[in-house]
Write a protein that holds these residues in place. Structure first.
Motif, short mmCIF file in Angstrom:
data_model
loop_
_atom_site.label_atom_id
_atom_site.label_comp_id
_atom_site.label_asym_id
_atom_site.label_seq_id
_atom_site.Cartn_x
_atom_site.Cartn_y
_atom_site.Cartn_z
N MET A 1 0.84 -1.18 0.00
CA MET A 1 0.00 0.00 0.00
C MET A 1 0.88 1.25 0.00
O MET A 1 1.94 1.26 0.61
N LEU A 2 0.39 2.27 -0.64
CA LEU A 2 1.09 3.54 -0.60
C LEU A 2 0.94 4.13 0.79
O LEU A 2 -0.12 4.03 1.40
N ASN A 3 1.99 4.77 1.28
CA ASN A 3 1.94 5.25 2.66
C ASN A 3 1.02 6.44 2.86
O ASN A 3 0.64 6.74 3.97
N PHE A 4 0.64 7.16 1.82
CA PHE A 4 -0.24 8.30 2.01
C PHE A 4 -1.71 7.95 1.83
O PHE A 4 -2.58 8.77 2.09
N MET A 5 -1.99 6.72 1.43
CA MET A 5 -3.38 6.32 1.28
C MET A 5 -3.55 4.88 1.76
O MET A 5 -3.07 3.96 1.13
N THR A 6 -4.24 4.73 2.87
CA THR A 6 -4.60 3.40 3.34
C THR A 6 -6.07 3.18 3.00
O THR A 6 -6.81 4.15 2.79
N PRO A 7 -6.52 1.94 2.92
CA PRO A 7 -7.92 1.70 2.56
C PRO A 7 -8.87 2.48 3.46
O PRO A 7 -8.70 2.53 4.67
N GLY A 8 -9.84 3.13 2.84
CA GLY A 8 -10.83 3.89 3.57
C GLY A 8 -10.42 5.31 3.89
O GLY A 8 -11.21 6.07 4.43
N SER A 9 -9.20 5.68 3.55
CA SER A 9 -8.76 7.04 3.84
C SER A 9 -8.91 7.92 2.61
O SER A 9 -9.05 7.43 1.50
N GLY A 10 -8.85 9.20 2.83
CA GLY A 10 -8.92 10.14 1.73
C GLY A 10 -8.58 11.53 2.20
O GLY A 10 -8.41 11.78 3.40
N ALA A 11 -8.47 12.43 1.27
CA ALA A 11 -8.18 13.82 1.57
C ALA A 11 -8.84 14.70 0.53
O ALA A 11 -8.99 14.29 -0.62
N ILE A 12 -9.23 15.87 0.96
CA ILE A 12 -9.75 16.86 0.02
C ILE A 12 -9.16 18.21 0.40
O ILE A 12 -9.06 18.54 1.58
N LYS A 13 -8.69 18.94 -0.60
CA LYS A 13 -8.03 20.23 -0.40
C LYS A 13 -8.54 21.19 -1.46
O LYS A 13 -9.07 20.77 -2.48
N PRO A 14 -8.33 22.49 -1.25
CA PRO A 14 -8.67 23.43 -2.31
C PRO A 14 -7.94 23.06 -3.60
O PRO A 14 -6.86 22.47 -3.55
N LEU A 15 -8.57 23.36 -4.73
CA LEU A 15 -8.00 22.99 -6.02
C LEU A 15 -6.53 23.40 -6.11
O LEU A 15 -6.20 24.56 -5.92
N SER A 16 -5.68 22.40 -6.37
CA SER A 16 -4.25 22.65 -6.47
C SER A 16 -3.66 21.71 -7.52
O SER A 16 -3.50 20.52 -7.24
N PRO A 17 -3.34 22.24 -8.69
CA PRO A 17 -2.74 21.38 -9.71
C PRO A 17 -1.47 20.69 -9.23
O PRO A 17 -1.22 19.54 -9.57
N GLU A 18 -0.67 21.35 -8.40
CA GLU A 18 0.57 20.74 -7.92
C GLU A 18 0.28 19.58 -6.97
O GLU A 18 0.94 18.56 -7.02
N THR A 19 -0.72 19.71 -6.11
CA THR A 19 -1.10 18.59 -5.23
C THR A 19 -1.52 17.40 -6.06
O THR A 19 -1.09 16.27 -5.82
N HIS A 20 -2.35 17.65 -7.06
CA HIS A 20 -2.81 16.58 -7.96
C HIS A 20 -1.62 15.91 -8.65
O HIS A 20 -1.52 14.68 -8.68
N ARG A 21 -0.71 16.70 -9.20
CA ARG A 21 0.46 16.14 -9.88
C ARG A 21 1.35 15.34 -8.92
O ARG A 21 1.85 14.28 -9.28
N ALA A 22 1.53 15.85 -7.70
CA ALA A 22 2.38 15.15 -6.72
C ALA A 22 1.77 13.80 -6.35
O ALA A 22 2.48 12.79 -6.29
N TRP A 23 0.46 13.77 -6.09
CA TRP A 23 -0.19 12.49 -5.76
C TRP A 23 -0.09 11.53 -6.94
O TRP A 23 0.18 10.34 -6.76
N THR A 24 -0.29 12.02 -8.14
CA THR A 24 -0.22 11.17 -9.33
C THR A 24 1.20 10.64 -9.53
O THR A 24 1.38 9.47 -9.87
N ARG A 25 2.19 11.48 -9.31
CA ARG A 25 3.59 11.02 -9.39
C ARG A 25 3.85 9.89 -8.41
O ARG A 25 4.50 8.90 -8.73
#
Length: 141
Positions: A1-25
């Protein structure tokens, strides 16, 4: 499992293209298959990749939110629906992880990374992002 996402977890933040790109990377570097998805908020239709659809056991593409959520682990559904609801209220970046049991019944992790872009009218806009599947979990599609 990825350390920033365990099953059942999630996060929501104000729209941030860099956050999206970092998570996708991070999911790409973790050796995940990454497939794009999109939802037009005016219709509510989700268009997802063929491998994700196969993993989820979906027969229709585009599909609706209920079709997607039914495939998610029952214990994660309220968290995921809450994240998606918040994402339709204001332009946001979000992620979540769940376990799915597709047509085979075998449990597989599924990661979702997305963002919402809304118009001033509120009901117009889109959700879009990627689903990520660990390489060992890729369905044959």
């Amino acid at each position: 499992m990825l350390n920033f996402m365990t099953p059942g977890s999630g996060a929501i933040k104000p729209l941030s293209p860099e956050t999206h790109r970092a998570w996708t990377r991070r999911v790409s570097q973790a050796g995940c298959l990454v497939e794009p998805w999109r939802c037009d908020l005016s219709s509510g239709a989700f268009m997802i990749g063929s491998k994700t659809a196969a993993l989820l056991g979906l027969r229709r593409n585009p599909c609706g939110i209920i079709d997607l959520v039914r495939a998610y682990d029952r214990g994660d559904r309220s968290t995921i629906l809450n994240i998606l609801e918040q994402a339709t209220e204001s332009s946001s970046s979000f992620c979540f992880s769940t376990t799915v049991r597709g047509a085979t019944g075998h449990p597989s992790p599924l990661y979702c990374i997305g963002n919402s872009t809304l118009t001033d009218e509120g009901a117009e806009g889109s959700l879009e992002g990627v689903f990520a599947l660990p390489e060992t979990e890729k369905p044959n599609a």
